[in-house]
Scaffold this active site. Structure first.
Site, PDB file in Angstrom:
ATOM      1  CG  ASP A 133      58.061  43.863  69.543  1.00  0.00           C
ATOM      2  OD1 ASP A 133      58.836  42.954  69.876  1.00  0.00           O
ATOM      3  OD2 ASP A 133      57.487  43.893  68.444  1.00  0.00           O
ATOM      4  CG  ASN A 155      51.788  40.667  83.726  1.00  0.00           C
ATOM      5  OD1 ASN A 155      50.713  40.216  83.299  1.00  0.00           O
ATOM      6  ND2 ASN A 155      52.776  39.894  84.134  1.00  0.00           N
ATOM      7  CE  LYS A 157      53.477  44.364  88.690  1.00  0.00           C
ATOM      8  NZ  LYS A 157      52.907  43.035  88.522  1.00  0.00           N
ATOM      9  NE  ARG A 178      66.195  28.906  64.087  1.00  0.00           N
ATOM     10  CZ  ARG A 178      64.958  28.569  63.686  1.00  0.00           C
ATOM     11  NH1 ARG A 178      64.536  27.334  63.808  1.00  0.00           N
ATOM     12  NH2 ARG A 178      64.160  29.467  63.177  1.00  0.00           N
ATOM     13  CE  LYS A 179      63.511  27.285  72.194  1.00  0.00           C
ATOM     14  NZ  LYS A 179      62.503  26.372  72.773  1.00  0.00           N
TER      15      LYS A 179
HETATM   16  C1  LIG Z   1      73.445  42.565  60.718  1.00  0.00           C
HETATM   17  C2  LIG Z   1      72.348  43.219  59.865  1.00  0.00           C
HETATM   18  C3  LIG Z   1      71.315  43.863  60.719  1.00  0.00           C
HETATM   19  C4  LIG Z   1      70.173  44.206  59.862  1.00  0.00           C
HETATM   20  C5  LIG Z   1      68.987  44.595  60.695  1.00  0.00           C
HETATM   21  C6  LIG Z   1      69.214  45.923  61.072  1.00  0.00           C
HETATM   22  C7  LIG Z   1      68.323  46.639  61.583  1.00  0.00           C
HETATM   23  C8  LIG Z   1      66.957  46.209  61.872  1.00  0.00           C
HETATM   24  C9  LIG Z   1      66.200  47.414  61.696  1.00  0.00           C
HETATM   25  C10 LIG Z   1      65.296  47.749  62.481  1.00  0.00           C
HETATM   26  C11 LIG Z   1      64.898  46.931  63.636  1.00  0.00           C
HETATM   27  C12 LIG Z   1      64.700  47.893  64.660  1.00  0.00           C
HETATM   28  C13 LIG Z   1      64.280  47.616  65.810  1.00  0.00           C
HETATM   29  C14 LIG Z   1      63.813  46.308  66.181  1.00  0.00           C
HETATM   30  C15 LIG Z   1      62.626  46.583  66.808  1.00  0.00           C
HETATM   31  C16 LIG Z   1      61.699  45.772  66.998  1.00  0.00           C
HETATM   32  C17 LIG Z   1      61.687  44.382  66.700  1.00  0.00           C
HETATM   33  C18 LIG Z   1      60.289  44.085  66.297  1.00  0.00           C
HETATM   34  C19 LIG Z   1      60.219  42.670  65.929  1.00  0.00           C
HETATM   35  C20 LIG Z   1      58.855  42.344  65.513  1.00  0.00           C
HETATM   36  O1  LIG Z   1      57.912  42.949  65.854  1.00  0.00           O
HETATM   37  S1  LIG Z   1      58.672  41.011  64.513  1.00  0.00           S
HETATM   38  C21 LIG Z   1      56.958  41.046  64.058  1.00  0.00           C
HETATM   39  C22 LIG Z   1      56.095  40.089  64.792  1.00  0.00           C
HETATM   40  N1  LIG Z   1      56.555  38.745  64.664  1.00  0.00           N
HETATM   41  C23 LIG Z   1      56.262  37.983  63.622  1.00  0.00           C
HETATM   42  O2  LIG Z   1      55.626  38.372  62.697  1.00  0.00           O
HETATM   43  C24 LIG Z   1      56.801  36.570  63.678  1.00  0.00           C
HETATM   44  C25 LIG Z   1      55.915  35.597  62.940  1.00  0.00           C
HETATM   45  N2  LIG Z   1      56.419  34.261  63.186  1.00  0.00           N
HETATM   46  C26 LIG Z   1      57.388  33.694  62.434  1.00  0.00           C
HETATM   47  O3  LIG Z   1      57.808  34.238  61.424  1.00  0.00           O
HETATM   48  C27 LIG Z   1      57.889  32.379  62.894  1.00  0.00           C
HETATM   49  O4  LIG Z   1      56.972  31.720  63.689  1.00  0.00           O
HETATM   50  C28 LIG Z   1      59.237  32.483  63.659  1.00  0.00           C
HETATM   51  C29 LIG Z   1      60.316  33.108  62.755  1.00  0.00           C
HETATM   52  C30 LIG Z   1      59.103  33.331  64.927  1.00  0.00           C
HETATM   53  C31 LIG Z   1      59.709  31.091  64.049  1.00  0.00           C
HETATM   54  O5  LIG Z   1      59.572  30.276  62.911  1.00  0.00           O
HETATM   55  P1  LIG Z   1      60.736  29.283  62.474  1.00  0.00           P
HETATM   56  O6  LIG Z   1      60.178  28.394  61.418  1.00  0.00           O
HETATM   57  O7  LIG Z   1      61.992  29.989  62.159  1.00  0.00           O
HETATM   58  O8  LIG Z   1      61.045  28.446  63.793  1.00  0.00           O
HETATM   59  P2  LIG Z   1      60.167  27.305  64.511  1.00  0.00           P
HETATM   60  O9  LIG Z   1      58.716  27.469  64.321  1.00  0.00           O
HETATM   61  O10 LIG Z   1      60.760  25.981  64.094  1.00  0.00           O
HETATM   62  O11 LIG Z   1      60.495  27.556  66.055  1.00  0.00           O
HETATM   63  C32 LIG Z   1      61.838  27.512  66.530  1.00  0.00           C
HETATM   64  C33 LIG Z   1      61.762  27.261  68.027  1.00  0.00           C
HETATM   65  O12 LIG Z   1      61.021  28.320  68.656  1.00  0.00           O
HETATM   66  C34 LIG Z   1      59.856  27.810  69.326  1.00  0.00           C
HETATM   67  N3  LIG Z   1      58.760  28.756  69.146  1.00  0.00           N
HETATM   68  C35 LIG Z   1      58.434  29.424  68.018  1.00  0.00           C
HETATM   69  N4  LIG Z   1      57.404  30.223  68.220  1.00  0.00           N
HETATM   70  C36 LIG Z   1      57.082  30.082  69.533  1.00  0.00           C
HETATM   71  C37 LIG Z   1      56.095  30.661  70.356  1.00  0.00           C
HETATM   72  N5  LIG Z   1      55.247  31.573  69.885  1.00  0.00           N
HETATM   73  N6  LIG Z   1      56.030  30.303  71.657  1.00  0.00           N
HETATM   74  C38 LIG Z   1      56.925  29.394  72.149  1.00  0.00           C
HETATM   75  N7  LIG Z   1      57.889  28.818  71.415  1.00  0.00           N
HETATM   76  C39 LIG Z   1      57.941  29.135  70.128  1.00  0.00           C
HETATM   77  C40 LIG Z   1      59.583  26.492  68.643  1.00  0.00           C
HETATM   78  O13 LIG Z   1      58.860  25.636  69.488  1.00  0.00           O
HETATM   79  C41 LIG Z   1      60.992  25.991  68.386  1.00  0.00           C
HETATM   80  O14 LIG Z   1      61.523  25.545  69.606  1.00  0.00           O
HETATM   81  P3  LIG Z   1      62.448  24.242  69.685  1.00  0.00           P
HETATM   82  O15 LIG Z   1      63.606  24.472  68.749  1.00  0.00           O
HETATM   83  O16 LIG Z   1      62.874  24.167  71.104  1.00  0.00           O
HETATM   84  O17 LIG Z   1      61.602  23.123  69.243  1.00  0.00           O
END
Ligand SMILES: CCCCC/C=C\C/C=C\C/C=C\C/C=C\CCCC(=O)SCCNC(=O)CCNC(=O)[C@H](O)C(C)(C)COP(=O)(O)OP(=O)(O)OC[C@H]1O[C@@H](n2cnc3c(N)ncnc32)[C@H](O)[C@@H]1OP(=O)(O)O
Length: 224
Positions: A133, A155, A157, A178-179
């Protein structure tokens, strides 16, 4: 694939670079915990802090908020830190990522420590999932901005020996609005063993949420 970014090591093993400094996990062998599996019934630490429980400090499984758990408060949250960087050196996640902008891919060199054990002598699947992830997530972030994992399929394996060094090869496959679709595999350093394969979906947050997550990231940074 030519792995030239750590070909300068002298002992034949890749040195994991941490915070810009070469870092090697030394004397790290598969480790079987004597507490696992428990022999005389349940052993080890209680999962709930009994003292806090008796003092009524632990809330029930309600969402955090006013009047729920005193332990989940602003002070606690301010101690938040990146999960993969919250272990002592050499015990948890040791890794470095290399990003190729032209090909939109990341190679992560990962050497997990002994505290990531699942089955004795092997990595916990959750630890592998975390590193996957983190890698595909970073690939999505650098390719598309602030995203969250919406879906992750893995998966498993082959089991991965504890403390071994593996390569996580991640590739951005497609952007659809956005995906972002990112796939990856986990291989041995000589690329002869395919341990794990995964596909993932990341969704870019809308501007309001993006602002929130930036705030959250800034506030949750560990003290310098
Ligand atoms: C430039 C500044 C940078 C600052 C950042 C800097 C550093 C960051 C620091 C550290 C990061 C370090 C490393 C990164 C490491 C790891 C990354 C870990 C990430 C995670 O560990 S994160 C935790 C687990 N994660 C969640 O906790 C998410 C919970 N969830 C939600 O928060 C919402 O669910 C969300 C936002 C995902 C979507 O919500 P939403 O409202 O924005 O969008 P919406 O639902 O409308 O979906 C839009 C389109 O995606 C399709 N879609 C959505 N979900 C789908 C699914 N499951 N399967 C198939 N399609 C799906 C829809 O079907 C639609 O598709 P379409 O447009 O085609 O109709």
């Amino acid at each position: 694939m030519q792995i030239d970014y750590y070909s300068n090591t002298q002992d034949g093993h890749p040195h994991v670079v941490k915070d810009g400094h070469p870092h090697v996990v030394k004397d790290c062998r598969p480790h079987v915990s004597t507490r696992w599996p428990p022999r005389d019934g349940l052993q080890g630490k209680a999962v709930v802090d009994e003292q806090a429980y008796r003092e009524g400090k632990l809330g029930t499984a309600r969402p955090a908020g006013e009047g729920t758990s005193e332990l989940i408060n602003k002070e606690k949250l301010s101690q938040g830190r990146l999960f993969t960087r919250s272990f002592e050196d050499g015990l948890g996640f040791e890794y470095v990522m290399f990003y190729n902008d032209a090909e939109k891919r990341i190679v992560c060199v990962f050497q997990g420590g002994p505290h990531l054990q699942g089955m004795p002598g092997f990595f916990h699947g959750g630890a592998i999932a975390t590193m996957i992830d983190a890698t595909v997530g970073m690939n999505a972030i650098v390719s598309g901005g602030i995203v969250m994992t919406a879906n992750l399929n893995i998966n498993f394996k082959r089991p991965i020996p504890l403390c071994s060094i593996v390569l996580i090869n991640s590739q951005l496959d497609k952007i659809e609005g956005r995906k972002l679709l990112v796939s990856c595999n986990v291989q041995s350093v000589d690329e002869k063993i395919l341990y794990t394969e995964a596909t993932s979906l990341f969704v870019k947050l809308n501007p309001e949420k993006e602002f929130d997550i930036k705030e959250l990231v800034l506030k949750s940074a560990p003290p310098a």
